[in-house]
Design a protein around this motif. Structure first.
Motif, PDB file in Angstrom:
ATOM      1  N   HIS A  64       3.071 136.548  70.745  1.00  0.00           N
ATOM      2  CA  HIS A  64       2.851 136.250  69.323  1.00  0.00           C
ATOM      3  C   HIS A  64       3.448 134.900  68.959  1.00  0.00           C
ATOM      4  N   THR A  65       2.590 133.993  68.500  1.00  0.00           N
ATOM      5  CA  THR A  65       3.088 132.699  68.039  1.00  0.00           C
ATOM      6  C   THR A  65       2.045 132.049  67.122  1.00  0.00           C
ATOM      7  N   HIS A  66       2.354 130.815  66.705  1.00  0.00           N
ATOM      8  CA  HIS A  66       1.440 129.993  65.905  1.00  0.00           C
ATOM      9  C   HIS A  66       1.631 128.574  66.452  1.00  0.00           C
ATOM     10  N   ILE A  67       0.944 128.247  67.548  1.00  0.00           N
ATOM     11  CA  ILE A  67       1.343 127.026  68.276  1.00  0.00           C
ATOM     12  C   ILE A  67       1.045 125.728  67.522  1.00  0.00           C
ATOM     13  N   SER A  68       0.122 125.761  66.548  1.00  0.00           N
ATOM     14  CA  SER A  68      -0.126 124.534  65.775  1.00  0.00           C
ATOM     15  C   SER A  68       1.112 124.110  64.994  1.00  0.00           C
ATOM     16  N   MET A  69       2.030 125.054  64.788  1.00  0.00           N
ATOM     17  CA  MET A  69       3.199 124.748  63.962  1.00  0.00           C
ATOM     18  C   MET A  69       4.274 123.953  64.698  1.00  0.00           C
ATOM     19  N   THR A  70       3.964 123.434  65.882  1.00  0.00           N
ATOM     20  CA  THR A  70       4.904 122.485  66.501  1.00  0.00           C
ATOM     21  C   THR A  70       5.132 121.298  65.572  1.00  0.00           C
ATOM     22  N   LEU A  71       4.111 120.969  64.758  1.00  0.00           N
ATOM     23  CA  LEU A  71       4.275 119.847  63.811  1.00  0.00           C
ATOM     24  C   LEU A  71       5.414 120.112  62.829  1.00  0.00           C
ATOM     25  N   LEU A  72       5.717 121.376  62.585  1.00  0.00           N
ATOM     26  CA  LEU A  72       6.759 121.733  61.608  1.00  0.00           C
ATOM     27  C   LEU A  72       8.065 122.150  62.281  1.00  0.00           C
ATOM     28  N   ARG A  73       8.187 121.848  63.562  1.00  0.00           N
ATOM     29  CA  ARG A  73       9.405 122.228  64.289  1.00  0.00           C
ATOM     30  C   ARG A  73      10.623 121.558  63.644  1.00  0.00           C
ATOM     31  N   GLY A 116       6.204 127.538  81.891  1.00  0.00           N
ATOM     32  CA  GLY A 116       5.804 128.706  82.675  1.00  0.00           C
ATOM     33  C   GLY A 116       4.996 129.744  81.924  1.00  0.00           C
ATOM     34  N   VAL A 117       4.501 129.383  80.738  1.00  0.00           N
ATOM     35  CA  VAL A 117       3.662 130.307  79.962  1.00  0.00           C
ATOM     36  C   VAL A 117       2.200 129.945  80.211  1.00  0.00           C
ATOM     37  N   THR A 118       1.416 130.923  80.683  1.00  0.00           N
ATOM     38  CA  THR A 118       0.018 130.634  81.016  1.00  0.00           C
ATOM     39  C   THR A 118      -0.974 131.249  80.028  1.00  0.00           C
ATOM     40  N   ASP A 308       7.136 133.798  68.267  1.00  0.00           N
ATOM     41  CA  ASP A 308       6.705 133.453  66.916  1.00  0.00           C
ATOM     42  C   ASP A 308       6.586 131.923  66.853  1.00  0.00           C
ATOM     43  N   GLY A 309       6.269 131.383  65.674  1.00  0.00           N
ATOM     44  CA  GLY A 309       5.917 129.957  65.595  1.00  0.00           C
ATOM     45  C   GLY A 309       7.101 129.025  65.779  1.00  0.00           C
ATOM     46  N   PRO A 310       6.808 127.772  66.170  1.00  0.00           N
ATOM     47  CA  PRO A 310       7.875 126.786  66.384  1.00  0.00           C
ATOM     48  C   PRO A 310       8.573 126.362  65.091  1.00  0.00           C
ATOM     49  N   ALA A 311       8.096 126.816  63.921  1.00  0.00           N
ATOM     50  CA  ALA A 311       8.830 126.522  62.686  1.00  0.00           C
ATOM     51  C   ALA A 311       9.917 127.565  62.448  1.00  0.00           C
ATOM     52  N   SER A 312       9.828 128.708  63.111  1.00  0.00           N
ATOM     53  CA  SER A 312      10.831 129.761  62.881  1.00  0.00           C
ATOM     54  C   SER A 312      11.545 130.165  64.165  1.00  0.00           C
ATOM     55  N   ASN A 313      11.515 129.288  65.185  1.00  0.00           N
ATOM     56  CA  ASN A 313      12.142 129.711  66.464  1.00  0.00           C
ATOM     57  C   ASN A 313      13.254 128.789  66.968  1.00  0.00           C
ATOM     58  N   ASN A 314      13.124 127.542  67.228  1.00  0.00           N
ATOM     59  CA  ASN A 314      12.097 126.528  66.991  1.00  0.00           C
ATOM     60  C   ASN A 314      11.450 126.047  68.292  1.00  0.00           C
ATOM     61  N   SER A 315      11.292 126.987  69.217  1.00  0.00           N
ATOM     62  CA  SER A 315      10.801 126.595  70.525  1.00  0.00           C
ATOM     63  C   SER A 315       9.782 127.624  71.008  1.00  0.00           C
ATOM     64  N   LEU A 316       9.075 127.303  72.066  1.00  0.00           N
ATOM     65  CA  LEU A 316       8.097 128.236  72.638  1.00  0.00           C
ATOM     66  C   LEU A 316       8.582 128.728  74.002  1.00  0.00           C
ATOM     67  N   ASP A 317       9.894 128.738  74.166  1.00  0.00           N
ATOM     68  CA  ASP A 317      10.523 129.039  75.452  1.00  0.00           C
ATOM     69  C   ASP A 317      10.639 130.556  75.660  1.00  0.00           C
ATOM     70  N   MET A 318       9.806 131.103  76.525  1.00  0.00           N
ATOM     71  CA  MET A 318       9.811 132.551  76.766  1.00  0.00           C
ATOM     72  C   MET A 318      10.986 132.985  77.653  1.00  0.00           C
ATOM     73  N   PHE A 319      11.570 132.048  78.414  1.00  0.00           N
ATOM     74  CA  PHE A 319      12.780 132.411  79.174  1.00  0.00           C
ATOM     75  C   PHE A 319      13.914 132.728  78.192  1.00  0.00           C
TER      76      PHE A 319
END
Ligand SMILES: [Zn+2]
Length: 443
Positions: A64-73, A116-118, A308-319
């Motif tokens: 679960h994420t919102h990857i377009s929100m990297t702009l709001l990281r 490492g996320v495919t 979840d999205g990079p605005a509320s995480n602020n990363s996409l790191d599954m590790f």
């Protein structure tokens, strides 16, 4: 491409196999096992990858994420949810064009693959030409694209979802579309029913499973919000019962969060075979509470993991997400034996694959899709190695990622992204995100 991966340690949630070979033909795994047998059967015409001192694992899945929100990281942090949304996130998003959505998703896709996320399941606003799936296809990421639906534009929501299914579902062998009613408090009862109808019809017509992805009981006051806004009854204060009465729950229902569940919620979710995606980092950062994952597991609910999205995480790191998920519940329960490393790794691979409707993803197994990550464990942060599951959850970082293969195609080699010029992407995102922020600020 046909690939011969030689001499590594295969680790998935079912097995650890040392000093073996894995052979890929086109987009499938065709052999896992003895190296000598592999050499006899698949000797010539294969690109050889030396995997000695390396782990060969199924690609991680971000449920679960919102990857377009990297702009709001990092654009707005340490603020309460409603203020965060209304004063910061929504005004910024209102200025984002379809091209911005694709640009943000492109960066999110590259960040995901490099770590490492495919496969990514991402929910966002849709445009036929430029969207999260168009970005994923440009860089070879597998994607379940959730098309968001809201009560304030029911007609537009339905039109968008059907358009996405028509144009993107199954595209490139990489994309699936998901019907994404945003949340019970932003979706009317009628729109929920329409969403489930679309899901069912398109699953049959396309022959490719369609899921419903949504946010469910992220906030403690969701039942009262739903009651007030839509003038409906929420039986027993249970949002899951309310959704079940609308006929939308099934094993194709994927609920992010599910933090504030009562006993009736647990019963209904388990009975219907609903999947829950746990997003521990974002839940903690927004101060939303802690989902009772050990209880879900006791109820037999399939639980996956997301950032979840990079605005509320602020990363996409599954590790990082795996590690936090494993640690958090030990602390809450004061019990180090729960959420063991192997179970958590399973959540980020096989459980997520099953939640998203894939029967051939999440394991290194013959016949499965060739989505594979090769990790270098001969590294200062990861020697010695006694238990591979322990390392996968507690030790490895994105910088241990050496090679990433999606659908049989190499996208990361020696830790380097090879599908596009990453520096020029970073420059484009830096420039555009600054412009958008200035625009919101009226500067
Ligand atoms: Zn979300």
């Amino acid at each position: 491409m046909n690939i011969f991966i030689d001499g590594g340690v295969v680790v998935d949630s079912e097995k650890v196999l040392r000093d073996v070979a894995v052979v890929l033909e086109d987009n499938r795994i065709v052999f896992v096992g003895d190296r000598e047998e592999a050499k006899r059967r698949f000797g010539r015409g294969y690109l050889r990858i030396d995997a000695r001192n390396k782990v060969i694992m199924p690609g991680l899945i971000n449920g679960h994420t919102h990857i377009s929100m990297t702009l709001l990281r990092g654009y707005a942090d340490d603020i309460a949810l409603q203020e965060w949304l209304e004063k910061w996130i929504w005004p910024y998003e209102a200025r984002m064009s379809p091209e911005d959505i694709e640009l943000g998703a492109l960066l999110g896709a590259v960040e995901s693959l490099l770590s490492g996320v495919t496969t990514v399941c991402s929910m966002y606003h849709y445009n036929r030409l430029h969207n999260e799936a168009s970005a994923a296809l440009k860089v070879g990421l597998r994607m379940v694209m959730g098309v968001a639906m809201f009560y304030w534009d029911e007609e537009g929501s339905i039109k968008n979802v059907e358009d996405a299914l028509r144009h993107w579902h199954g595209r490139g062998g990489l994309v699936r579309v998901s019907v994404s009613p945003h949340a019970p408090y932003t979706v009317s009862p009628g729109l929920w029913k329409a969403a489930e109808d679309i899901r069912r019809v398109w699953s049959i017509e396309s022959g490719i499973p369609v899921t419903i992805t949504s946010h469910v009981v992220e906030d403690w006051n969701e039942p009262s919000l739903v009651k007030e806004r839509f003038n409906v009854d929420v039986p027993g204060g249970s949002i899951y019962k309310y959704l079940d009465d609308l006929g939308v729950l099934s094993r194709f229902f994927v609920a992010a969060h599910s933090i504030h569940m009562n006993d009736l919620d647990f019963e209904v979710a388990a009975k219907r075979g609903v999947n829950v995606i746990h997003n521990p980092v974002a839940n903690l950062k927004l101060g939303m509470g802690i989902a009772d994952i050990p209880k879900m597991l006791r109820y037999g609910i399939n639980v996956g993991l997301g950032t979840d999205g990079p605005a509320s995480n602020n990363s996409l790191d599954m590790f990082e997400t795996m590690k936090v998920a494993a640690l958090l519940h030990k602390g809450v329960y004061r019990d180090p034996t729960i959420m063991d490393a192997k179970s958590v790794f399973r959540m980020a691979t096989l459980n997520n694959a099953l939640a998203l409707g894939y029967k051939d993803l999440g394991l290194i197994r013959e016949g499965y899709l060739a989505d594979i990550v090769i990790l270098n464990y001969f590294s200062p942060n990861s020697i010695p190695i006694y238990d591979f599951y322990s390392h996968l959850v507690y030790v490895f970082k994105p910088f241990n990622v050496d090679t990433v293969i999606v659908n049989g195609d190499i996208v990361v080699e020696g830790g380097v992204f090879i599908k596009l010029d990453v520096n020029s992407l970073l420059e484009r995102v830096s420039r555009r995100s600054r412009e958008l922020a200035l625009d919101v600020g009226g500067g």
